[in-house]
Each structure stands twice: as C-alpha cells, then as structure tokens.
Design an enzyme around this catalytic site. Structure first.
Site, mmCIF file in Angstrom:
data_model
loop_
_atom_site.group_PDB
_atom_site.id
_atom_site.type_symbol
_atom_site.label_atom_id
_atom_site.label_comp_id
_atom_site.label_asym_id
_atom_site.label_seq_id
_atom_site.Cartn_x
_atom_site.Cartn_y
_atom_site.Cartn_z
ATOM 1 N N ASP A 75 0.849 -1.191 0.000
ATOM 2 C CA ASP A 75 0.000 0.000 0.000
ATOM 3 C C ASP A 75 0.881 1.236 0.000
ATOM 4 O O ASP A 75 2.037 1.193 0.439
ATOM 5 C CB ASP A 75 -0.927 0.007 1.221
ATOM 6 C CG ASP A 75 -2.060 1.010 1.092
ATOM 7 O OD1 ASP A 75 -3.109 0.646 0.517
ATOM 8 O OD2 ASP A 75 -1.894 2.157 1.539
ATOM 9 N N ASP A 79 2.063 3.491 7.335
ATOM 10 C CA ASP A 79 1.531 3.281 8.682
ATOM 11 C C ASP A 79 0.246 2.457 8.652
ATOM 12 O O ASP A 79 0.053 1.549 9.466
ATOM 13 C CB ASP A 79 1.279 4.626 9.377
ATOM 14 C CG ASP A 79 2.574 5.327 9.764
ATOM 15 O OD1 ASP A 79 3.630 4.653 9.787
ATOM 16 O OD2 ASP A 79 2.539 6.538 10.035
ATOM 17 N N LYS A 80 -0.639 2.779 7.722
ATOM 18 C CA LYS A 80 -1.874 2.004 7.593
ATOM 19 C C LYS A 80 -1.547 0.560 7.231
ATOM 20 O O LYS A 80 -2.142 -0.384 7.779
ATOM 21 C CB LYS A 80 -2.786 2.620 6.538
ATOM 22 C CG LYS A 80 -4.038 1.767 6.239
ATOM 23 C CD LYS A 80 -4.968 2.441 5.261
ATOM 24 C CE LYS A 80 -6.065 1.496 4.809
ATOM 25 N NZ LYS A 80 -6.772 0.818 5.914
ATOM 26 N N ASN A 160 -11.628 -0.406 -10.212
ATOM 27 C CA ASN A 160 -12.561 0.089 -11.236
ATOM 28 C C ASN A 160 -12.023 1.320 -11.944
ATOM 29 O O ASN A 160 -11.301 2.107 -11.339
ATOM 30 C CB ASN A 160 -13.909 0.398 -10.587
ATOM 31 C CG ASN A 160 -14.723 -0.865 -10.354
ATOM 32 O OD1 ASN A 160 -14.803 -1.712 -11.234
ATOM 33 N ND2 ASN A 160 -15.301 -0.993 -9.180
ATOM 34 N N HIS A 215 -18.555 -4.407 -16.644
ATOM 35 C CA HIS A 215 -18.922 -4.292 -15.235
ATOM 36 C C HIS A 215 -19.343 -2.839 -15.020
ATOM 37 O O HIS A 215 -18.526 -1.957 -14.829
ATOM 38 C CB HIS A 215 -17.738 -4.635 -14.334
ATOM 39 C CG HIS A 215 -17.980 -4.321 -12.882
ATOM 40 N ND1 HIS A 215 -18.961 -4.924 -12.145
ATOM 41 C CD2 HIS A 215 -17.365 -3.450 -12.047
ATOM 42 C CE1 HIS A 215 -18.947 -4.439 -10.914
ATOM 43 N NE2 HIS A 215 -17.987 -3.545 -10.836
#
Length: 356
Positions: A75, A79-80, A160, A215
C-alpha cells in the site's frame, strides 16, 4: 464384469470434449495439467496491492479460507499498511499458519497470484477520462515491478473501471492474456442469483445465472442462462408470472447494477461481497478447480466483437492454474449479442484514449 468409470471407457473421445464448449482467448497460454498430476504440494503465495476496505476484505477472506501460505500486502500508506498487517498477524492463533508481510513491491516476489485493488479516488467535478488517466499513471507504477518480481504469476484486477484497467494491466505487464483477469461481473452475477433465489425461495447456490459484458451500467443479463437445480427456469418464470415483461426484466437488471450503489449509500463502501467474490476466483485459479466464472477476459473474436479490437469484458470462462483455460461459447439472442458489441465498442473507444 468391469464397470466403466469414465466417458472414455464408454468409447467417447473425452480428451477434446471441452473444446466444444470453450475457446481459448487470443494471446493465451496452453492449459496446465490438473492438480492431480502435480506430485507434491508447493507453497502458495498471494499478493494484494492496495490495503483499503476492498483489499483487506479480500485478504481476510483468503486467510479464513486457507487459500495461501503467504500473503504479501502492498500500500502507498506505510503506517496504515503496518497496522493492517499487525492486526491480521495478531489473529495468528485463530487462523491457519500463514506468513503476512507488507512494504513495497519487492515483497510480492515469486507470487502465484497478484490481486490489484489500488485505484485513484475521483475528485469532485473530475471527468471520467481524467480519472482513468490518473489510474493508468498509478498502474504504470504498480504493474511493471509486480511483473518483474513475479514473471509467472496470475494477475487479477479488481480496481474500477475494471474492464479498462484489466486491459491496461495486460499491456503494462507483457503477460499473455490468459494470465490477466478482471474480477468483472463475477459479483454482479452473484447479485443476480441472489435476487432470483429470493424470489423463488431457494438457495442461491442452486441458481445459475450470468451477467456479462461491461462491469457497469451497460452489463447484459443473460436471461436464458437462468437455471434452478440444473433445470432451465426462465421460460417457466415467464409462463407463470405475467409481470415478467421487458420492463420488469430491465428493472431486475438495474437492481443488480445498482446493488453496489445501494451498499455504498448505506455504509459508505463495499467490501465483504467483493472479498468473497475475489476469494472464489483465487480458489478456482490456484486450486485448479476449472470452475466457470464470468470474468473480464480478452474478448476479441467472441460474439461478433472485432478481432482487431483488443477489449476486455466479462464472459463465462473456465479458470484453472494456468489462468483463463477457455471462454464458454454462449448461445446469445441477437439482442443480447448486440448489447455486448455496444459495450465492447464503448470500452474499445475508451482504451484508444490511453497512451499505451
């Protein structure tokens, strides 16, 4: 007296039977042997790019279904990312043994499956094209390093607009089309099955029904594909329910398409359904289950889509360890095929706006 245990023992040439139902995608790889031909189990590694709500729901579902021996998380927010990885690691006593790592693309090295959920958020007032171009810029940073670290991996795109970004991932990775898959309408089809199952008061697992194409708003409901317990159901539904006219059918299709918007309106985002949907794809791929899923594939040459248009959209495909092992030859009405071609044309035009 010896009893036959297979069609081949009864005199049928079963070796090429699947070719009557499935066609390979252009630029595909030959199918791998079934898992029974592999003498020893090897460790399985899955990487998830993007530790947001969708990415973490996918990672959590993969863990609880014991689909991987190692999960790598990547990511842009360190930190996340560390917090999410620690949160999962702290559950080690309650989960199958699995190694969880997470920093940058280097941790994805030697992955069997790379799942990309990362995507740029739309800015208020931003055009769809500008958002798409920012996503392409993001994919330029993600896909080439992933392909370099795991040159034999399967690439599963969830971000998406999934059909266009699957095309982008295919172009940037250099992988054969059979190893680049979009999550496509796998979840849309699950919503379709849920609505039919609720109406008939049966288990959704006993309902077979497909949404195909883009989609998004132009997805196509294949009404003739509906079966319940293996029995064709659409004709009996129309015969017994006069309310199943064209307007009602379009209303059901719109309810399927709008399902995600309803969830987002209520809780702010979608996560669990897409988590289970992607985990089902991961299981079919990595366990070589050869199940049929409606996923985004290179659709050139199918149902009147031009061979010269390299466009990805959802069609029922047989999935296994080699990726897309074949695409089902559906019997579409002319109206359904025309809708599919219109979707393909729109997606192709969008792809031509990209600098790839």
């Amino acid at each position: 007296m010896h009893k036959a245990s297979s069609l081949s023992e009864l005199g049928f040439d079963a070796g090429g039977a699947s070719s009557g139902f499935f066609r390979p995608v252009a630029d595909g790889c030959p199918a791998t042997p079934t898992s029974s031909a592999v003498p020893h189990r090897r460790l399985t590694k899955i990487s998830v790019i993007g530790a947001g709500n969708v990415g973490m729901a996918i990672a959590q579902t993969i863990l609880t279904q014991n689909l991987a021996d190692e999960i790598a998380l990547v990511d842009a927010l360190p930190d996340k990312l560390r917090g999410e990885a620690l949160d999962l690691q702290h559950a080690a006593a309650f989960l199958p043994r699995v190694r969880i790592s997470g920093t940058d693309a280097a941790v994805t090295k030697n992955s069997d499956l790379v799942i990309v959920t990362a995507g740029a958020r739309q800015i208020p007032g931003e055009t769809r094209l500008n958002l798409l171009q920012r996503n392409v810029a993001l994919y330029r940073k993600i896909v080439p390093p992933v392909a370099e670290h795991s040159p034999d991996a399967l690439l599963l795109v969830v971000s998406n607009p999934v059909d266009v970004l699957t095309y982008v991932a295919w172009k940037l990775s250099g992988f054969p089309a059979s190893r680049v898959i979009g999550s496509g309408t796998n979840l849309d089809s699950s919503r379709f099955r849920f609505l039919i199952a609720e109406h008939l008061d049966v288990n959704a697992q006993d309902v077979q029904a497909y949404m195909v194409g883009e989609h998004g708003d132009s997805s196509v409901a294949i009404w003739s594909s509906i079966s319940v317990g293996g029995m064709p159901a659409f004709k009996s539904l129309r015969d017994s329910h006069r309310s199943f006219d064209e307007a009602a059918l379009e209303g059901i299709r719109r309810a399927v398409v709008g399902g995600a918007y309803e969830v987002i309106g209520l809780k702010g985002y979608t996560s669990w359904a897409i988590g289970y949907s992607v985990a089902s794809l991961a299981a079919s791929l990595l366990r070589d289950q050869r199940r049929v899923h409606p996923v985004s594939v290179l659709a050139s040459g199918f149902h009147g889509i031009s061979d010269g248009h390299e466009v990805f959209l959802s069609l029922p495909a047989r999935l296994g360890r080699g990726g897309i092992l074949g695409v089902a030859e559906m019997d579409l009405t002319e109206a359904e095929a025309a809708q599919l071609r219109r979707s393909a044309k729109t997606l192709w035009e969008n792809c031509q706006l990209l600098d790839l």
